[in-house]
Design an enzyme around this catalytic site. Structure first.
Site, PDB file in Angstrom:
ATOM      1  CD1 TRP A 100      -2.135  -2.194   1.811  1.00 17.07           C
ATOM      2  CD2 TRP A 100      -3.009  -1.197  -0.002  1.00 17.07           C
ATOM      3  NE1 TRP A 100      -3.170  -2.969   1.336  1.00 17.07           N
ATOM      4  CE2 TRP A 100      -3.712  -2.388   0.234  1.00 17.07           C
ATOM      5  CE3 TRP A 100      -3.363  -0.400  -1.085  1.00 17.07           C
ATOM      6  CZ2 TRP A 100      -4.771  -2.813  -0.582  1.00 17.07           C
ATOM      7  CZ3 TRP A 100      -4.412  -0.809  -1.894  1.00 17.07           C
ATOM      8  CH2 TRP A 100      -5.098  -2.005  -1.644  1.00 17.07           C
ATOM      9  CG  ASP A 167      -2.673   4.124   4.577  1.00 19.80           C
ATOM     10  OD1 ASP A 167      -3.690   3.991   5.293  1.00 19.80           O
ATOM     11  OD2 ASP A 167      -2.479   3.467   3.530  1.00 19.80           O
ATOM     12  CE  LYS A 191      -8.078  -2.063   5.617  1.00 21.13           C
ATOM     13  NZ  LYS A 191      -8.365  -3.207   4.771  1.00 21.13           N
TER      14      LYS A 191
HETATM   15  N1  PMP Z   1      -3.931   1.425   2.800  1.00 19.34           N
HETATM   16  C1  PMP Z   1      -4.001   0.321   3.559  1.00 19.34           C
HETATM   17  C2  PMP Z   1      -3.046   0.167   4.696  1.00 19.34           C
HETATM   18  C3  PMP Z   1      -4.963  -0.653   3.270  1.00 19.34           C
HETATM   19  O1  PMP Z   1      -5.034  -1.761   4.012  1.00 19.34           O
HETATM   20  C4  PMP Z   1      -5.850  -0.464   2.188  1.00 19.34           C
HETATM   21  C5  PMP Z   1      -6.933  -1.448   1.841  1.00 19.34           C
HETATM   22  N2  PMP Z   1      -6.935  -2.635   2.398  1.00 19.34           N
HETATM   23  C6  PMP Z   1      -5.720   0.691   1.410  1.00 19.34           C
HETATM   24  C7  PMP Z   1      -4.758   1.620   1.769  1.00 19.34           C
HETATM   25  C8  PMP Z   1      -6.621   0.950   0.246  1.00 19.34           C
HETATM   26  O2  PMP Z   1      -7.876   1.235   0.696  1.00 19.34           O
HETATM   27  P1  PMP Z   1      -9.115   1.400  -0.270  1.00 19.34           P
HETATM   28  O3  PMP Z   1      -9.376   0.068  -0.867  1.00 19.34           O
HETATM   29  O4  PMP Z   1     -10.184   1.822   0.691  1.00 19.34           O
HETATM   30  O5  PMP Z   1      -8.778   2.425  -1.262  1.00 19.34           O
END
Ligand code: PMP
Length: 355
Positions: A100, A167, A191
């Protein structure tokens, strides 16, 4: 009984599901569904006000920080952050600690220069880089507090004079932290906070307004602050579910209370993994995540067998992400200790059978 170990969207408190489902039919005895009330009505304003006040209280935010509920998942923040904070000729510092974070880096490069201060890609992000230097002239430093896919978690806040951006999608409000140390925090709700479709963003006001590019209104944090997160039609139901989940957490005793429970769940699972040689945790011990526990087995046939046993015993969401394989067990706030106990009992039995 189903034990939901999904990585996200994931388990929420049972009472949140019950209240949310009642509100779909009749919101607070109004004869109206939560899905049909206008976002500018007093009825919905109450929801936003409570969600914001509760989140602020749980995070102990000071008055320099604004809290927003914005559209889209965390992936929107990957580009909204640099769009608002990084001038084309300037450099932002990023830590490459997981898939991510890597995606956030890719998006930031569209808006300015990026210096990756360290990376753990060499070992498939199974540890967190340490001892790196954050350049003092960076516009900001961005990192991911918990790497959902790889199962690593940063256990302390990096020391730096530059604005800190995190994040926190997969560990927000799961442990006590000084949230005021951050210039900007973002987290997809799906989450620990509520339903998919909304982001919680915390931003310190003084970092805004310094980029030279024109910003579309919907991308400009200042416009959202001025409009109290109601710049346009917000994801009404998703915000309502956040409000209920935040209220649940407050009633439970807040972040320190949930941290104590989360610590017990993670300790139970990691102790079991460390005791049973048939399972092999993939992450460096000091970087283990208390939210996403990742492990493999050396024999693929055994992995298939254990997965089938999990399924037969009502455990869902334990299959690992394709990048790592094996298993990933997510222990978000709403996951009860009893479900973790059921899983560890199954692991013990399995190990005994295979010994
Ligand atoms: N950052 C992290 C740490 C994540 O776990 C996730 C999704 N699991 C995201 C970003 C992306 O999130 P989204 O699918 O809501 O765009």
């Amino acid at each position: 009984m189903v034990h939901n170990f999904n990585a996200g969207p994931s388990i929420l408190p049972k009472e949140v599901f019950e209240q949310a489902s009642r509100a779909i039919v009749d919101y607070n005895g109004t004869g109206l569904s939560i899905l049909e009330i206008g976002h500018r009505t007093a009825l919905f304003q109450e929801v936003v006000d409570e969600a914001m006040a509760t989140a602020r209280e749980l995070m102990k935010l000071d008055s320099d920080h604004e809290l927003l509920f914005l559209h889209g998942g965390a992936s929107t923040q990957f580009f909204q952050v640099p769009m608002n904070l990084l001038n084309e000729q300037d450099t932002a510092a990023y830590l490459d600690g997981g898939v991510w974070g890597k995606k956030a880096i890719k998006e930031a490069k569209l808006f300015g220069k990026v210096e990756v201060v360290a990376s753990s890609k060499d070992r498939n992000y199974s540890y967190l880089p340490k001892g790196y230097r954050i350049p003092e002239n960076a516009s900001y430093f961005h990192y991911t507090t918990n790497n959902t896919i790889e199962g690593t978690q940063m256990h302390s806040i990096p020391e730096t004079a530059v604005p800190l951006i995190a994040d926190m999608s997969s560990d927000i409000l799961s442990r006590v932290m000084d949230f005021n140390r951050f210039a900007l925090i973002y987290a997809g709700a799906q989450k620990n906070i509520g339903a998919a479709g909304v982001n919680m963003v915390v931003v310190r006001k003084d970092i805004l307004g310094h980029v030279s590019r024109p910003l579309p209104s919907m991308m400009d944090y200042r416009e959202h602050i001025a409009a109290g997160s109601l710049l346009n039609t917000p994801p009404v139901f998703a915000i309502y579910v956040c409000m209920l989940t935040l209220r649940w957490l407050k009633q439970l005793g807040g972040v320190s209370a949930i941290e104590a429970i989360n610590d017990r769940k993670a300790a139970l699972l990691y102790d079991t993994l460390d005791r049973l040689p048939v399972f092999r945790p993939t992450v460096a011990k000091e970087d283990r995540s208390k939210m996403n526990v990742v492990f493999v087995m050396d024999d693929e046939t055994l992995e298939k067998e254990f997965l089938a046993e999990c399924k037969a015993n009502g455990m869902v969401g334990v299959k690992g992400h394709r990048n790592v394989g094996g298993f990933r067990v997510s222990l978000y706030n709403a996951m009860p200790l009893s479900s973790v106990r059921t899983l560890t009992e199954l692991m013990n039995e399995f190990a005994l059978k295979k010994a």
